[in-house]
Motif scaffolding. Structure first.
Motif, PDB file in Angstrom:
ATOM      1  N   GLY A  37      29.239 -14.519 -26.165  1.00 21.75           N
ATOM      2  CA  GLY A  37      28.086 -15.090 -26.842  1.00 21.75           C
ATOM      3  C   GLY A  37      28.440 -16.203 -27.815  1.00 21.75           C
ATOM      4  N   GLU A  38      29.591 -16.832 -27.624  1.00 18.89           N
ATOM      5  CA  GLU A  38      30.030 -17.906 -28.509  1.00 18.89           C
ATOM      6  C   GLU A  38      30.046 -19.214 -27.733  1.00 18.89           C
ATOM      7  OE1 GLU A  38      33.713 -17.051 -30.548  1.00 18.89           O
ATOM      8  OE2 GLU A  38      33.359 -14.905 -30.306  1.00 18.89           O
ATOM      9  N   HIS A  39      29.158 -20.138 -28.082  1.00 21.13           N
ATOM     10  CA  HIS A  39      29.090 -21.397 -27.335  1.00 21.13           C
ATOM     11  C   HIS A  39      30.205 -22.365 -27.702  1.00 21.13           C
ATOM     12  CE1 HIS A  39      27.376 -23.452 -30.844  1.00 21.13           C
ATOM     13  NE2 HIS A  39      26.547 -22.413 -30.964  1.00 21.13           N
ATOM     14  N   VAL A  79      21.231 -22.427 -25.965  1.00 18.73           N
ATOM     15  CA  VAL A  79      21.344 -21.993 -27.359  1.00 18.73           C
ATOM     16  C   VAL A  79      19.976 -22.064 -28.022  1.00 18.73           C
ATOM     17  CG1 VAL A  79      22.315 -22.575 -29.621  1.00 18.73           C
ATOM     18  CG2 VAL A  79      23.784 -22.581 -27.592  1.00 18.73           C
ATOM     19  N   GLY A  82      17.847 -19.197 -27.179  1.00 18.61           N
ATOM     20  CA  GLY A  82      18.285 -17.884 -27.629  1.00 18.61           C
ATOM     21  C   GLY A  82      19.437 -17.284 -26.851  1.00 18.61           C
ATOM     22  N   TRP A  84      23.483 -17.250 -25.643  1.00 21.72           N
ATOM     23  CA  TRP A  84      24.750 -17.455 -26.329  1.00 21.72           C
ATOM     24  C   TRP A  84      24.773 -16.777 -27.701  1.00 21.72           C
ATOM     25  CZ3 TRP A  84      28.909 -20.127 -24.107  1.00 21.72           C
ATOM     26  CH2 TRP A  84      28.625 -20.787 -22.928  1.00 21.72           C
ATOM     27  N   ARG A  85      23.908 -15.807 -27.925  1.00 20.25           N
ATOM     28  CA  ARG A  85      23.947 -15.049 -29.177  1.00 20.25           C
ATOM     29  C   ARG A  85      24.168 -13.587 -28.855  1.00 20.25           C
ATOM     30  NH1 ARG A  85      18.879 -17.510 -32.120  1.00 20.25           N
ATOM     31  NH2 ARG A  85      18.018 -16.676 -30.244  1.00 20.25           N
ATOM     32  N   ASP A  86      24.897 -12.938 -29.705  1.00 15.62           N
ATOM     33  CA  ASP A  86      25.100 -11.493 -29.602  1.00 15.62           C
ATOM     34  C   ASP A  86      25.556 -11.063 -28.213  1.00 15.62           C
ATOM     35  OD1 ASP A  86      24.167 -11.315 -32.254  1.00 15.62           O
ATOM     36  OD2 ASP A  86      22.098 -11.306 -31.542  1.00 15.62           O
ATOM     37  N   LYS A  88      24.741 -12.204 -25.430  1.00 15.28           N
ATOM     38  CA  LYS A  88      23.727 -12.363 -24.390  1.00 15.28           C
ATOM     39  C   LYS A  88      24.236 -13.340 -23.343  1.00 15.28           C
ATOM     40  CE  LYS A  88      18.777 -13.229 -24.001  1.00 15.28           C
ATOM     41  NZ  LYS A  88      17.580 -13.691 -24.691  1.00 15.28           N
ATOM     42  N   ASN A 148      25.184 -25.981 -36.395  1.00 16.19           N
ATOM     43  CA  ASN A 148      24.881 -26.477 -35.048  1.00 16.19           C
ATOM     44  C   ASN A 148      25.107 -27.970 -34.859  1.00 16.19           C
ATOM     45  OD1 ASN A 148      24.424 -24.110 -33.670  1.00 16.19           O
ATOM     46  ND2 ASN A 148      22.232 -24.094 -34.093  1.00 16.19           N
TER      47      ASN A 148
END
Length: 183
Positions: A37-39, A79, A82, A84-86, A88, A148
């Motif tokens: 989940g890290e872009h 991103v 929603g 690329w978080r947690d 996902k 960002n």
């Protein structure tokens, strides 16, 4: 630049394995960080061959030169939506073209932009493939990710390339996201 540890990557031989071929390389790739989940977990991937990979299908790194340019806007949209978080996962990955197995002699190094799609190739040789990877981060990387800013400019953390006019040039190995250095 700051380092984020080292990865020693061994690829065991599979003499009975089948080369993947172009269609096999088109999927199964990743962009570092996506499964966590890290872009943008770092700036630059540096790989150093510890064993010869002078022919295809001996566990070579397979990169998709130029994929960072096509994937970057997709990642930015994901991103925003929603992803690329947690941890996902991404939406369905597009099929990529132009897979290139990196042919390296022991001691050769390659530098890969963090957004370049890549994967490991099959090792049909009788030898273990030895490689080491370093993940380097720009001194301001944390701040750029935090606000960002990193998603506004693909080359934000590559000031040196910008200063000498190395970006963007069509079909330049640096711009393609993969650059090799031989010993």
């Amino acid at each position: 630049a700051r380092g984020q540890g080292v990865q020693i990557a061994l690829r065991a031989p599979n003499p009975d394995g089948q080369p993947l071929g172009e269609d096999g390389f088109r999927s199964g790739y990743h962009i570092d960080g996506e499964n966590k989940g890290e872009h943008s977990p770092f700036t630059l991937l540096v790989g150093v061959a510890l064993s010869d990979q002078l022919i295809p299908d001996c566990g070579n790194l397979v990169a998709f030169p130029g994929s960072h340019k096509t994937q970057f806007p997709i990642i930015c949209e994901e991103v925003e939506a929603g992803y690329w978080r947690d941890g996902k996962s991404r939406r369905e990955k597009p099929k990529l073209k132009n897979a290139r197995q990196m042919m390296l002699a022991a001691g050769d190094a390659l530098m890969v932009h963090q957004k370049v799609a890549h994967r490991v190739g099959v090792n049909c040789s009788p030898h273990i493939r030895y490689q080491v990877y370093f993940r380097l981060a720009h001194v301001n990387h944390g701040a750029y990710v935090g606000d960002n800013t990193i998603l506004k400019d693909l080359w934000l953390e590559y000031e040196g390339l910008q200063e000498v006019g190395a970006v963007p040039k069509v079909h330049d190995p640096i711009v393609d996201g993969v650059s090799g250095m031989t010993n």
